[in-house]
Design an enzyme around this catalytic site. Structure first.
Site, PDB file in Angstrom:
ATOM      1  N   LYS A 105     -27.615  10.451  -0.152  1.00 39.20           N
ATOM      2  CA  LYS A 105     -27.115   9.954   1.126  1.00 39.20           C
ATOM      3  C   LYS A 105     -27.958  10.142   2.405  1.00 39.20           C
ATOM      4  O   LYS A 105     -28.374  11.447   2.396  1.00 39.20           O
ATOM      5  CB  LYS A 105     -25.649  10.637   1.195  1.00 39.20           C
ATOM      6  CG  LYS A 105     -25.079  10.620   2.729  1.00 39.20           C
ATOM      7  CD  LYS A 105     -23.741  11.251   2.768  1.00 39.20           C
ATOM      8  CE  LYS A 105     -23.432  11.321   4.081  1.00 39.20           C
ATOM      9  NZ  LYS A 105     -22.145  12.181   4.186  1.00 39.20           N
TER      10      LYS A 105
HETATM   11  C1  R5P Z   1     -22.220  15.544   6.870  1.00 33.42           C
HETATM   12  O1  R5P Z   1     -22.931  15.872   5.852  1.00 33.42           O
HETATM   13  C2  R5P Z   1     -20.808  15.050   6.419  1.00 33.42           C
HETATM   14  O2  R5P Z   1     -20.891  15.616   5.240  1.00 33.42           O
HETATM   15  C3  R5P Z   1     -20.303  13.841   6.242  1.00 33.42           C
HETATM   16  O3  R5P Z   1     -19.907  13.356   5.165  1.00 33.42           O
HETATM   17  C4  R5P Z   1     -21.438  12.521   6.926  1.00 33.42           C
HETATM   18  O4  R5P Z   1     -21.908  12.969   8.238  1.00 33.42           O
HETATM   19  C5  R5P Z   1     -20.842  11.028   6.704  1.00 33.42           C
HETATM   20  O5  R5P Z   1     -19.915  11.081   7.746  1.00 33.42           O
HETATM   21  P1  R5P Z   1     -20.430  10.280   9.247  1.00 33.42           P
HETATM   22  O6  R5P Z   1     -20.274   8.921   8.765  1.00 33.42           O
HETATM   23  O7  R5P Z   1     -19.392  10.572  10.129  1.00 33.42           O
HETATM   24  O8  R5P Z   1     -21.654  10.820   9.733  1.00 33.42           O
END
Ligand code: R5P
Length: 274
Positions: free
Chosen positions: A174
């Site tokens: 990710k």
């Molecule tokens: C960050 O590591 C958090 O774990 C979130 O899962 C990540 O940032 C994704 O969420 P967002 O789309 O709100 O950035």
């Protein structure tokens, strides 16, 4: 790849499209009760029919999510730091593999902090998790952390983080969308999903999603740009349309507009668009 590991992956990466819409709701593990996740169950439950998986901690899963929900779970297993502690990158493993299996997770997620004094420890934690995941058939997701103390959020830095994660053997990475995103994808042998980041206007978040998919991402792991929207169900449906149905931005905006604003699923179609 081991049958069990492949089967778990296919529970949240659609074998039909090869893509995934992961709903990230793990923010409280370091941010506390952040806006619109103060009562996690109320925010998450109406979105579950449209998510290929929810990504969250074991505490919120056990306390706030009905175990009879059929949604696959990716469990965040790293943490131990907070937004006020001044050492955000100093994460350890906070949930063991046995508990991930007990919770019927189909994946575990851990953040790596490349470019910080804690990169070595977080990368070794990741390697340990991959060893356990391979041994027991549990997919491992690397979260390439970004932040003020880290490198610039550009293709060079994100490409470095993603490639290192892939070299350690993770099953999914990710990261964040950036200019020259194709270079990040090209240099990473593992599939990539993008996070949404802080809340931006809906059209921009849909553009980000579209460009990421065009650039080679297999999906999103998106949070705030879905559940901090005035129209969270419309947003997740619009994101799904891009990720799974090949919709362009105009078509996705039509999907967004055709969903009634509000946080209840009652007035919207409950049918999962798969
Ligand atoms: C960050 O590591 C958090 O774990 C979130 O899962 C990540 O940032 C994704 O969420 P967002 O789309 O709100 O950035």
């Amino acid at each position: 790849m081991d049958w069990g590991l492949q089967n778990r992956l296919s529970r949240f990466i659609s074998p039909k499209t090869g893509h995934t819409v992961m709903l990230a709701v793990d923010h409280g593990y370091f941010l506390g009760p952040t806006s619109m996740l103060e009562r996690p169950g109320e925010t998450i439950t109406p979105l579950i029919p449209y998510a290929d998986t929810i990504m969250l901690t074991r505490g919120v899963l056990r306390r706030c999510i009905d175990p009879c929900q059929e949604v696959p779970v990716v469990l965040r297993v790293s943490g131990g730091t907070s937004i006020v502690g001044g050492q955000l990158s100093n994460e350890g493993i906070m949930t063991c593999m046995d508990d991930a299996f007990r919770l019927n997770a189909c994946g575990v997620a851990l953040s790596i902090f490349v470019g910080t004094p804690h990169e070595r420890v977080t990368l070794l934690n990741m390697s340990k998790l991959v060893d356990e995941g391979e041994e027991r058939g549990m997919p491992v997701v690397a979260v390439t952390a970004v932040g003020k103390e880290l490198g610039k959020r550009d293709a060079r830095f994100l490409g470095l983080c993603c490639r290192i994660a892939a070299e350690l053997g993770v099953h999914l990475v990710k990261t964040y969308y950036c200019d020259d995103f194709e270079k990040v994808v090209d240099g990473c042998p593992a599939p990539i999903v993008v996070a949404g980041g802080p809340k931006i206007p809906e059209k921009e978040a849909l553009e980000l999603t579209y460009k990421a998919i065009q650039g080679g991402a297999i999906g999103v792991d998106m949070g705030r740009n879905i559940w901090q929207s005035d129209n969270p169900i419309g947003m997740i449906k619009a994101v799904r349309a891009i990720v799974h149905d090949g919709a362009n931005i105009r078509e996705a905006i039509t999907v967004l507009g055709s969903s009634q604003k509000g946080r209840s699923a009652k007035k919207s179609s409950k049918k999962k668009k798969k």
